[in-house]
Every structure is written in structure tokens, then in C-alpha cells.
Design a protein around this motif. Structure first.
Motif, mmCIF file in Angstrom:
data_model
loop_
_atom_site.group_PDB
_atom_site.id
_atom_site.type_symbol
_atom_site.label_atom_id
_atom_site.label_comp_id
_atom_site.label_asym_id
_atom_site.label_seq_id
_atom_site.Cartn_x
_atom_site.Cartn_y
_atom_site.Cartn_z
ATOM 1 N N ALA A 16 0.828 -1.208 0.000
ATOM 2 C CA ALA A 16 0.000 0.000 0.000
ATOM 3 C C ALA A 16 0.862 1.258 0.000
ATOM 4 C CB ALA A 16 -0.937 -0.002 1.201
ATOM 5 N N ALA A 17 1.950 1.229 0.772
ATOM 6 C CA ALA A 17 2.824 2.401 0.838
ATOM 7 C C ALA A 17 3.467 2.701 -0.503
ATOM 8 C CB ALA A 17 3.902 2.179 1.897
ATOM 9 N N ASN A 18 3.776 1.658 -1.267
ATOM 10 C CA ASN A 18 4.436 1.843 -2.559
ATOM 11 C C ASN A 18 3.446 1.962 -3.721
ATOM 12 O OD1 ASN A 18 7.013 1.828 -1.509
ATOM 13 N ND2 ASN A 18 7.314 -0.363 -1.808
ATOM 14 N N ALA A 19 2.152 1.912 -3.411
ATOM 15 C CA ALA A 19 1.143 1.984 -4.463
ATOM 16 C C ALA A 19 1.128 3.365 -5.105
ATOM 17 C CB ALA A 19 -0.234 1.661 -3.893
ATOM 18 N N ASP A 20 0.596 3.408 -6.321
ATOM 19 C CA ASP A 20 0.383 4.685 -6.983
ATOM 20 C C ASP A 20 -0.552 5.535 -6.134
ATOM 21 O OD1 ASP A 20 -1.561 6.276 -9.054
ATOM 22 O OD2 ASP A 20 0.523 6.216 -9.755
ATOM 23 N N SER A 21 -0.340 6.846 -6.156
ATOM 24 C CA SER A 21 -1.126 7.737 -5.302
ATOM 25 C C SER A 21 -2.622 7.652 -5.575
ATOM 26 C CB SER A 21 -0.650 9.185 -5.473
ATOM 27 O OG SER A 21 -0.785 9.600 -6.824
ATOM 28 N N GLY A 22 -2.993 7.198 -6.768
ATOM 29 C CA GLY A 22 -4.400 7.048 -7.081
ATOM 30 C C GLY A 22 -5.087 5.987 -6.246
ATOM 31 N N GLN A 23 -4.301 5.129 -5.610
ATOM 32 C CA GLN A 23 -4.856 4.054 -4.778
ATOM 33 C C GLN A 23 -4.850 4.409 -3.293
ATOM 34 O OE1 GLN A 23 -3.232 0.144 -5.769
ATOM 35 N NE2 GLN A 23 -2.573 0.919 -7.760
ATOM 36 N N TRP A 24 -4.349 5.589 -2.928
ATOM 37 C CA TRP A 24 -4.324 5.972 -1.521
ATOM 38 C C TRP A 24 -5.735 6.270 -1.023
ATOM 39 C CZ3 TRP A 24 0.161 10.045 -2.073
ATOM 40 C CH2 TRP A 24 1.382 9.361 -2.214
ATOM 41 N N SER A 25 -6.018 5.874 0.204
ATOM 42 C CA SER A 25 -7.320 6.150 0.797
ATOM 43 C C SER A 25 -7.432 7.635 1.132
ATOM 44 C CB SER A 25 -7.509 5.325 2.067
ATOM 45 O OG SER A 25 -6.639 5.787 3.086
ATOM 46 N N SER A 26 -8.646 8.107 1.292
ATOM 47 C CA SER A 26 -8.852 9.509 1.642
ATOM 48 C C SER A 26 -8.241 9.814 3.009
ATOM 49 C CB SER A 26 -10.345 9.841 1.640
ATOM 50 O OG SER A 26 -11.044 8.997 2.546
ATOM 51 N N SER A 27 -8.306 8.840 3.926
ATOM 52 C CA SER A 27 -7.719 9.027 5.249
ATOM 53 C C SER A 27 -6.205 9.165 5.157
ATOM 54 C CB SER A 27 -8.082 7.844 6.156
ATOM 55 O OG SER A 27 -7.445 7.960 7.410
ATOM 56 N N TYR A 28 -5.580 8.347 4.310
ATOM 57 C CA TYR A 28 -4.127 8.416 4.176
ATOM 58 C C TYR A 28 -3.707 9.744 3.534
ATOM 59 C CZ TYR A 28 0.681 6.980 3.284
ATOM 60 O OH TYR A 28 2.042 6.918 3.259
ATOM 61 N N LYS A 29 -4.476 10.185 2.560
ATOM 62 C CA LYS A 29 -4.166 11.478 1.944
ATOM 63 C C LYS A 29 -4.306 12.611 2.963
ATOM 64 C CE LYS A 29 -5.315 10.489 -2.896
ATOM 65 N NZ LYS A 29 -6.163 10.882 -4.057
ATOM 66 N N GLN A 30 -5.329 12.525 3.805
ATOM 67 C CA GLN A 30 -5.510 13.545 4.834
ATOM 68 C C GLN A 30 -4.302 13.574 5.761
ATOM 69 O OE1 GLN A 30 -8.624 12.744 7.650
ATOM 70 N NE2 GLN A 30 -8.708 14.854 8.401
ATOM 71 N N PHE A 31 -3.824 12.378 6.149
ATOM 72 C CA PHE A 31 -2.641 12.311 7.007
ATOM 73 C C PHE A 31 -1.416 12.905 6.314
ATOM 74 C CE2 PHE A 31 1.279 9.760 7.179
ATOM 75 C CZ PHE A 31 1.819 10.307 8.342
ATOM 76 N N LEU A 32 -1.150 12.501 5.072
ATOM 77 C CA LEU A 32 0.046 12.968 4.383
ATOM 78 C C LEU A 32 0.081 14.490 4.286
ATOM 79 C CD1 LEU A 32 0.499 10.418 1.438
ATOM 80 C CD2 LEU A 32 1.938 10.667 3.469
ATOM 81 N N LYS A 33 -1.065 15.101 3.976
ATOM 82 C CA LYS A 33 -1.095 16.553 3.864
ATOM 83 C C LYS A 33 -0.875 17.213 5.219
ATOM 84 C CE LYS A 33 -3.543 20.432 1.822
ATOM 85 N NZ LYS A 33 -4.757 20.901 1.108
ATOM 86 N N MET A 34 -1.520 16.662 6.243
ATOM 87 C CA MET A 34 -1.369 17.241 7.576
ATOM 88 C C MET A 34 0.063 17.064 8.082
ATOM 89 S SD MET A 34 -3.871 16.686 10.868
ATOM 90 C CE MET A 34 -5.205 17.526 10.028
ATOM 91 N N PHE A 35 0.678 15.917 7.785
ATOM 92 C CA PHE A 35 2.058 15.650 8.199
ATOM 93 C C PHE A 35 3.008 16.635 7.511
ATOM 94 C CE2 PHE A 35 5.729 12.399 8.133
ATOM 95 C CZ PHE A 35 6.181 12.800 9.378
ATOM 96 N N ALA A 36 2.772 16.872 6.229
ATOM 97 C CA ALA A 36 3.615 17.822 5.501
ATOM 98 C C ALA A 36 3.452 19.235 6.055
ATOM 99 C CB ALA A 36 3.267 17.793 4.013
ATOM 100 N N GLU A 37 2.223 19.651 6.269
ATOM 101 C CA GLU A 37 1.984 21.018 6.725
ATOM 102 C C GLU A 37 2.470 21.222 8.165
ATOM 103 O OE1 GLU A 37 -2.175 21.600 5.866
ATOM 104 O OE2 GLU A 37 -1.708 22.375 3.873
ATOM 105 N N ALA A 38 2.424 20.165 8.973
ATOM 106 C CA ALA A 38 2.964 20.255 10.332
ATOM 107 C C ALA A 38 4.466 20.509 10.289
ATOM 108 C CB ALA A 38 2.671 18.972 11.097
#
Length: 587
Positions: free
Chosen positions: A504-526
């Protein structure tokens, strides 16, 4: 043998083969008819005179000639169309030969080295191709135009290049690295390292040793295509204002036994700076590979022992590294670079957990004095924290003017932090890294001016070749380094069991869950919020062949980074961090 008369053949072929053609009947030795009335068949044959035969032959040859001419015309037209298409898309195809039409081959002296002969360059776009042997600091100026324009600004939030940036503590840098380009890193461009593991090709040293004479063409094709003018336009469009450009000492000099390609990367570095100028981007020069290797990691050029300030040739490589900076700083002291070179990096990630700290401090003082003495006046001189702990820098190197400590912050290379779940990683970025930045910025508790020149929103070490070619990873407990003290053989994802998986971690970004995308953006902005408490940040890295967690460009496309680097939805409000309780945490 198969009876051909019973096969489904083309009629014209049958006629010719069986002697039924009007002209060719008797030339082929007689008829193939089953009739017994041969006299009657002969009477039915149309005989041609020799003159008639010659006329038919002439007609046939005329038609053949016409067909050949038409084919030649078609080939020429197609060639012109393809050539024009390639020229129109010069930014993308990395094989642009524009500008050579105005250069006479005879203007290049016989025997000129490749770095002075544009006719052997893979890409000539936006280079001045007029031959010159002029050097500054014994480094060639070939390829540079005589004029430049520093009136551009990256965006409306920052000043133009010809205006002072001001205090980085009040206006922090928001930048990105173009890593894996002029200094190779296997996880960024794994296609360059797709060889049988038994060949031991794990870094630029072993790659060029294996490729030998082919290495120059392979690497120049990479230089010409992996980063283009589009790269810098896109970086500016993303609201970024600085670019850190890693490069290695062989852009300047090579030594006996080095397999590295001498100077080919130099002109690409110079062109990249000019493209940054075009889009108003300030440049952080990053000497990523030092003679002898300053850390023994693959991105220093050679994986293995540290030979800089250490070992048999430690002092030799100390002097060589100063010689490299002597030449670089003389070159970049030219007026054309005074506005655009905002940061001058001395050595990327010196491994002070192995090296003598005092030896590194002494070298840093000598390098700083050299750079300033050669005329680099405006740039912030940057030196790495050496992984020795930020509090240990309190009181060190306080006599250096306009200098900054370079810190690289990642959770995934720390066995005890990679296991944090998503909520904890965001909290750690907000609280832990903010505290570290503030303490480091305070001369009472740290060095003082501090910037983060590498960080990422990746929360796993699953990317192919990230830990080294063929070494496995901490996430699934498969990291085998060849040293039992650094091996990780139990899973270190948050679940810490057999459910730890990299798919899942190495999957194309199109396969990321909405929850994982929310985390990635929040982690980056933090992290952005934390590092802007110092002198700013440079994301690692702009783009990768795959490894989408590491690519700023891919993150933008996936919506897991702010559309503009200066606009954030999350600014470390701890009460706004969700639990991220679904299984996407476990990856």
C-alpha cells in the motif's frame, strides 16, 4: 511434399507459376493445361514482337522509378515533421540540439575536450555554444551567456532576485531539492540500478566502474531528461522560492582511480542556475559528494568506508575538498551569481558520529574562511549538523558570519520513530520538531540560525532501494545491512507484526485512501509550520521515478501538499489532529 495446386494461393501467383500468363507461357517452358489439344492452345496464345516486349519493360521501369521517387519524398516529409516535433518539445525530450545550426564545426579546435565541444553534447538548449577556453577559478565558462536578468521573483510573496531577501528568521525559505539528478541516489532513479545483484552496482562509483566508457552517455542522457526547464517553472508555480541543487566533486575535479564522469554535470549545474534565474528562484548550492566520501552513504558517490578526514587518505581528501571549494567559490563569486546564490553548502551530511568532531569543525572554519576570502559575500554558508545532536552545537563556530546549521529531519530512518502511528507522527512534527527548531535557533541552547534542508512526508522506508540497493527495510523487518548492530529483523510499522506490508505504501497515489491522503497533507503542513520557526525548509525531493511519498511533484498532483507552499490548511493546532484510526495507519 505438399501439392501446391490444392493450396489456396493468390491467383496471380498461380498464373505465373503454372505458365498461364499470356506473355510468359513459353518462357516458363510450356503450358500446365490438362487438355490434350495442345495445337488448339497454341493458337489461342497471343504472341508479342520483341519491340512490344521492350515497350512493356520500359513502362514497368518507369512505374518503378515513379514509386521510388514518391517513397523518397514521403521519407523526407516524415523526417521534417518528426524533427520539428522534437524541436517544439525540446523541454521534454532532453535531446534538443537547438543552436548548433549557427555554430561552424570548424570553430571547435580539433581535440577539444567534450566539455568544450557542443557537437558531442546530448542537449544544447539554452547554452551559449560559442567556443571559449576562458575559465574562472580554473572552471570553464563555456555555455554561459554574457548578460543576465535578475528582475524576476518567484511569486508575489517574495522579492525579486535583485532585491534583498531580508531576514530569513522573518521570511523563511520555502524550497525543494532536485536530488538524484547530478548526484545519483538509487531510490530516486531505480531504473539506473536495475542490474543483477551479483554485479554489486549500488552507487555511482560501481555504476560507472561497470559501464566504463558508456557511463558518460548514460549519465548525460539522465542529466538531460530527469530535470528540464519545465522542472523550475513547475517549482515556481507551486509557490516555492528556493531550489537546493545537489552536485558532486567530480563536476569540478576527478582523481586517479575515480570512475566518475569529469565535468559533464558542470554545465548542467550552470544551466539549472540560469533556469532558476528565469523563474526568480534562489539557489542553494549543495556539495553532496566530497573527495573520499564524508559519510560512506551511496549518495556521496560511494557506499562504504569514510575516506574524508579519516583513514589512510583522510588528510589528502581534506585538502582536496578545500581545493574543490577554492575553485567553486572563485567561480561563484562572479557578479552574475551575487543575487541568485542564496546559500552555499560546504558538505552534505558529514557523519560526525564516526568522524572526529573537532576535525570537522576545524575543516568547516577553514572552508568558510576560504569561501568568504574568494568573494562569496552574500550567500549564507551552510554546514551540516553531523547527527551529533542539536544541543551539542551550542557555542560552536560562533565566529562564522552569516552561517547556518543544516538539519535533516526524518522519522523513517529512526527505528523508534518509524513505529509512530499517523496521529503521533503529526503531533511529533508539531511539538517535537518545533521545540528542536526553537532550541537550535537560540544561541543559549543551540548554534543559532538553523534551516532544514531535507525533510519528507514519507512515513515508511518502503521505497525501492531507499535504504540501499537490496537491503530491505525497517517497516517489514527485512533490513539486512551486513552489520548485526544495524540490521532490523522485526517489523517496525505501527502494528509491529506480520501485517506490516509495503504494497500500500508503494502503491500509486491514485490508490491511496482519503484518510491516508488527509494524514500525508497534515504531516507535511505540520513540518512546514515547525521548520518555518527557523530559517525555512527544502523538501526532499522534487520528483522521483516512482516512490510517490517522496515526490513533491507527485504530492501536488495527489492533493497531499498545499497548492501553494505559502498557503496551509493546518498550522499545528493540536486539537485539530484526528485519530486516523482506520487500518490505513498500518501500511
Amino acid at each position: 511434399m505438399r501439392d501446391k495446386r490444392k493450396s489456396g494461393r493468390v491467383v496471380s501467383g498461380a498464373v505465373l507459376e503454372e505458365g498461364r500468363g499470356k506473355r510468359w507461357n513459353f518462357l516458363r517452358g510450356g503450358g500446365g493445361s490438362s487438355s490434350n489439344n495442345s495445337v488448339q492452345k497454341e493458337k489461342e496464345v497471343e504472341y508479342l514482337t520483341d519491340e512490344q516486349v521492350r515497350k512493356k519493360k520500359r513502362k514497368i521501369w518507369i512505374w518503378i522509378g515513379v514509386a521510388v521517387v514518391l517513397c523518397v519524398i514521403l521519407i523526407i516529409v516524415l523526417a521534417v515533421v518528426v524533427s520539428k516535433k522534437g524541436s517544439d518539445n525540446g523541454d521534454d525530450n532532453g535531446d534538443d540540439k537547438s543552436g548548433l545550426d549557427g555554430i561552424a564545426p570548424g570553430s571547435i579546435p580539433s581535440g577539444a575536450p567534450s566539455w568544450l565541444n557542443p557537437f558531442v553534447w546530448a542537449d544544447t538548449k539554452d547554452f551559449n555554444l560559442t567556443y571559449t577556453t576562458e575559465t574562472v577559478g580554473n572552471l570553464p565558462v563555456m555555455g554561459l551567456f554574457s548578460s543576465w536578468d535578475d528582475s524576476k521573483k518567484a511569486n508575489d510573496k517574495v522579492p525579486a532576485l535583485n532585491q534583498p531577501w531580508g531576514d530569513y528568521a522573518k521570511r523563511p525559505a520555502r524550497g525543494v531539492n532536485v536530488g538524484g539528478w547530478l548526484s545519483l541516489e538509487p531510490f530516486i532513479t531505480p531504473s539506473l540500478f536495475e542490474y543483477d545483484k551479483r554485479l554489486g552496482i549500488v552507487d555511482e562509483y560501481t555504476l560507472c566502474t561497470y559501464l566504463a566508457a558508456r557511463c558518460e552517455s548514460v549519465l548525460e542522457q539522465h542529466y538531460a531528461t530527469f530535470v528540464t526547464e519545465d522542472t523550475f517553472r513547475e517549482i515556481a508555480d507551486a509557490g516555492l522560492d528556493h531550489v537546493r541543487i545537489p552536485f558532486s566533486y567530480w563536476a569540478v575535479q576527478t582523481y586517479d582511480g575515480d570512475p566518475y564522469i569529469f565535468r559533464t554535470s558542470w554545465r548542467y549545474l550552470l544551466r539549472a542556475i540560469e533556469w532558476c534565474r528565469k523563474y526568480g528562484l534562489r539557489v542553494n548550492l549543495d556539495l553532496h559528494g566530497i573527495p573520499g566520501s564524508q559519510n560512506g552513504w551511496n549518495h556521496s558517490g560511494r557506499l562504504g568506508p569514510i575516506g574524508w578526514l579519516n583513514g589512510t587518505n583522510g588528510e589528502v581528501n581534506r585538502q582536496r575538498s578545500l581545493d574543490v571549494h577554492d575553485r567553486l567559490s572563485k567561480f561563484f563569486a562572479q557578479p552574475r551569481y551575487q543575487n541568485i546564490i542564496s546559500h552555499y553548502g560546504l558538505a552534505n551530511e558529514p557523519k560526525m558520529t564516526v568522524l572526529s568532531s573537532q576535525a570537522v569543525l576545524d575543516w568547516t572554519e577553514a572552508a568558510h574562511k576560504l569561501v568568504r576570502g574568494n568573494g562569496v559575500k552574500n550567500a549564507v554558508v551552510v554546514f551540516g549538523d553531523g547527527f551529533r545532536g542539536l544541543h551539542n552545537w551550542q557555542g560552536e563556530l560562533q565566529d562564522l558570519d552569516n552561517a547556518a546549521l543544516d538539519v535533516h529531519q526524518y522519522v523513517i530512518f529512526n527505528t523508534n520513530q518509524i513505529v509512530f502511528n499517523h496521529s503521533t507522527k503529526v503531533r511529533y512534527a508539531c511539538a517535537g520538531w518545533t521545540e528542536q527548531t526553537l532550541d537550535s535557533m537560540n544561541r543559549a541552547t543551540g548554534f543559532g540560525p538553523t534551516l532544514v534542508a531535507e525533510w519528507s512526508q514519507a512515513d515508511t522506508d518502503c521505497a525501492r532501494h531507499l535504504t540501499n540497493v537490496g537491503w530491505g527495510n525497517r517497516w517489514t523487518g527485512t533490513l539486512l545491512t551486513g552489520n548485526a548492530t544495524t540490521d532490523v529483523t522485526t517489523p517496525r510499522c505501527p502494528l509491529q507484526d506480520s501485517r506490516c506490508d509495503c504494497s500500500a505504501a508503494n502503491a500509486d497515489s491514485g490508490q491511496w485512501s482519503s484518510s491516508y491522503k488527509q494524514f500525508l497533507k497534515m504531516f507535511a503542513e505540520a513540518q512546514m509550520a515547525s521548520f518555518e520557526k527557523g530559517w525555512g525548509w527544502f523538501y526532499w525531493v522534487w520528483d522521483t521515478e516512482d516512490a510517490p511519498q517522496w515526490s513533491y511533484k507527485k504530492g501536488l498532483a495527489a492533493g497531499v501538499l498545499p497548492a501553494k507552499a505559502y498557503d496551509r490548511d493546518f498550522d499545528c493546532d493540536m486539537s485539530a489532529i484526528p485519530s486516523f484510526s482506520d487500518l490505513s495507519e498500518a501500511f
